[in-house]
Structures are given as C-alpha cells and as structure tokens.
Scaffold this active site. Sequence first.
Site, PDB file in Angstrom:
ATOM      1  N   PHE A 121      38.423 -79.988 -26.543  1.00 25.93           N
ATOM      2  CA  PHE A 121      37.186 -79.552 -26.563  1.00 25.93           C
ATOM      3  C   PHE A 121      36.155 -81.139 -26.664  1.00 25.93           C
ATOM      4  CE2 PHE A 121      39.245 -76.247 -28.839  1.00 25.93           C
ATOM      5  CZ  PHE A 121      39.204 -75.171 -27.955  1.00 25.93           C
TER       6      PHE A 121
ATOM      7  N   ASP B 138      39.091 -81.149 -22.214  1.00 27.39           N
ATOM      8  CA  ASP B 138      38.038 -79.988 -22.006  1.00 27.39           C
ATOM      9  C   ASP B 138      38.169 -79.239 -20.752  1.00 27.39           C
ATOM     10  OD1 ASP B 138      35.430 -79.587 -23.512  1.00 27.39           O
ATOM     11  OD2 ASP B 138      34.566 -78.739 -21.167  1.00 27.39           O
TER      12      ASP B 138
ATOM     13  N   CYS C  12      30.846 -74.415 -35.263  1.00 24.52           N
ATOM     14  CA  CYS C  12      28.991 -74.552 -34.930  1.00 24.52           C
ATOM     15  C   CYS C  12      28.333 -73.311 -34.920  1.00 24.52           C
ATOM     16  CB  CYS C  12      28.601 -75.332 -33.502  1.00 24.52           C
ATOM     17  SG  CYS C  12      29.671 -74.185 -32.003  1.00 24.52           S
TER      18      CYS C  12
ATOM     19  N   ASP D   7      36.469 -79.744 -32.057  1.00 26.28           N
ATOM     20  CA  ASP D   7      35.476 -79.167 -31.878  1.00 26.28           C
ATOM     21  C   ASP D   7      34.876 -78.322 -30.986  1.00 26.28           C
ATOM     22  OD1 ASP D   7      32.505 -79.096 -32.514  1.00 26.28           O
ATOM     23  OD2 ASP D   7      32.289 -81.056 -31.003  1.00 26.28           O
TER      24      ASP D   7
ATOM     25  N   ARG E 181      30.889 -87.429 -36.431  1.00 23.34           N
ATOM     26  CA  ARG E 181      31.628 -88.190 -35.804  1.00 23.34           C
ATOM     27  C   ARG E 181      31.788 -89.928 -36.480  1.00 23.34           C
ATOM     28  NH1 ARG E 181      28.597 -85.571 -31.209  1.00 23.34           N
ATOM     29  NH2 ARG E 181      26.306 -86.797 -31.920  1.00 23.34           N
TER      30      ARG E 181
END
Length: 400
Positions: A230, A252, A341, A301, A214
Amino acid sequence: MSEAVVTLKKGEGRSLKAGGLWIYDNEIDTVEGAVTDGDIVAVHDFDGYMMGRGFINRNSRIRIRVMTRGREQQIDRDFLKLRVREAWEYRKKTVDTSSCRVVFGEADFLPGIVIDKFSDVLVVESLALGIDRLKLDIVECLKEVLAGDGIRIRGVYERSDAKVRLQEGMERFKGFIGDAFDTNVEITENGVRYIVDVKDGQKTGFFLDQKYNRLAIQKLCRGARVLDCFTHTGSFALNAGIAGAASVLGIDASELAVGQAVKNAVLNDLQDIVRFQCADVFDLLPKLEEAGEQYDVVILDPPAFTKSRNSVKNAIRGYREINMRGMRLVRDGGFLATCSCSHFMDYELFTQTIAQAAKSVRCRLRQVEYRTQSPDHPILWSADESYYLKFYIFQVRRER
C-alpha cells in the site's frame, strides 16, 4: 439579534464536561431562539450554567461542535487568529514545519477544519457547516501569522471533497481559494523529495501523519531487501531507499499513485533501487509467498479498512489476513512495520488482531517500538476521534 441558547438534558454533556468538543442530537433538551444551521449558539447545562459556544447543525448527529468554553468569549476574527497562532506556535516547537499539518480540527480547538502546509502552499479541508462559514477568515488569519515568520504562501487549494460533508447537508467541493497555481508541489521530508499533487492526490495530497514513522524505519533498511505494501506515492519505499536498502518493491492498486511514486523515485535518483508495481496487495502477497520470496523488512500501511463501528468485524478480518501474509514474507529475524489509520480499530483491538495473526502463522513477535501519528496531528485527550494512527515495528522470529 440575541444568540440562540441550547440547553442540555440533565445528566448529558458528559463528553463535553470531560474535555471533548461534541454534543450529540440526543443530548439536547431545548433550543430557544431563532437559529439557522451553521449559526453560533450558547450551550447551557440543564440548570442554566453556561458551558460555552459552538456552531449548530441539525443535519448532523454531531449537533453542536464547541468552539470555546469561555463564557464571555465571542467567536470573531480576533478569536480565530488566536486559535491559528496557537496552532502554529505548537508546530514550531514539535515538528519540521517545512511541510506539516498546521490545523487539525478539534485537536486545535477549530472543529471540522484541517489545513496542511506543503512548502509554500496551503490545502484546506472543511468538514462541518459552521466552520465552513469561517474558513476564508481562518485561511487569511493563517497567512498573516505565517507572514509574521517570513513565510509567504503562494497559493491555497480546497479539498473539501470527502463524503462526510454529505452528512452535514453540504456539497462536496474542490478548487482554488484565490488565484490558480501549479498544484504539483515539491516538498522534502526526512531528506526525501516528493512531488505532491494537491489537486488529485488522496485526501489533501500526501499523508503527513506518518512523517516520523517513515523516519523510524530508515535505521532498519540499510542493506535490506524491503517490501512496502500500500505504498501510495512511495513514501515508505523511498525512505527505505534513501537509507541504503539493497532493493525495494512498493505495491499499490492505484495506477495514479504508482505513476507518481515512480516519478518520486527518479526525483531522488533511486529508480535503480526502488521499483513499483501496480497490483492488489491481497492478490499479490499470496503469489510472492508461493514463489518463496523473503524480505528483511515488510511494511504494511493499508488504508482504513473501517470508517464506522458497523464494519469493524470485516476490518478485523482484513487486518488479520494482511498481517499473516506480511509475517510469512519476513525472513526469520527480519522486521515488520504494520499500522492502522482507522479510529474505530482502536489500540487494544489492533494489538489483539496482530497477536492473533502471529499465533496463526506460528511467529513470535519482539516489539521494537509503538508509535502514533506525527505531533502535528496532536491527540487531544477526551476527544477520542483525534487518536487514529497505530504503528508497530516488530522483529519476527519463527518458532523453533
């Protein structure tokens, strides 16, 4: 009572011998002695050589998680406090410890447990039966270690509600360890303030692993028009805003997350610059593209599109599509930050998928940097599961 002894088959235990901590069910030859799931057992190679101690669970494919390779080392409270102290000393040297992951399971040689520190609150996630028996001692040891540095922990909350516990023959659980407290905790990271909901937020309440990723996007966002996909509770979007972005849109699908993101924007006095929309990213991006929208910075993300090898092909399609959409929305010369991730979407596969997406939309990518998870989520070589976050920043150029 003497401890049970687990003996491996000849030629097995290769991961353990290479430095890993897991022994699978099909690697075991015999178990001698009385044993209850969750017990500490001694592990011997086929020839009787002592390889270490760990806890056993016959409900799990990961049959044994090794705690120590020390032949004489006992798994007692002194041992747990040593492990916790080593974990904390490592964080003090590598990260901002105001909020950080203090214990990262196997990578801190405490397999199956995660402990996050949000200001003066700890959040515990226990994922394996053997470590679950030890978690209260581990928490107390950690509180003692932190107190030695003048840090008083006012509350501990357990978020052991992941589905993976069911594979260990355990029930999912969430609740206070000790006295109740306000579970909305304010933290500051990279100069951005957040309210972290440790009770109902995703995972342990906040994704600490992206801390320095970030921070890395801040330098790209001054004066920029930014799209954060996201966004969860708004972390990348707010880093863009505090860095001086002209405007930021965070998207989101979770109403709860968007509601928290809006509150976080107000907390940072960024509500006029950073706005949020509750929508499915896969549905909204084509609409933005049709409307001719262009952004200086697009951030992707997404949650893990795969949590097993069986669904990797579907995940590849998802990552390819979202990156194609994101690239189309970046103006020529703008920047794309994109990540995965999922441990099963490894570096090579993720890189290949991004390259395919760029080729499909006739974009040329100039790599600015490649990053992984924050150092408080250390990657333990030979324990592949500890390496999961891949994060790229590219400049996007149109072919011409």
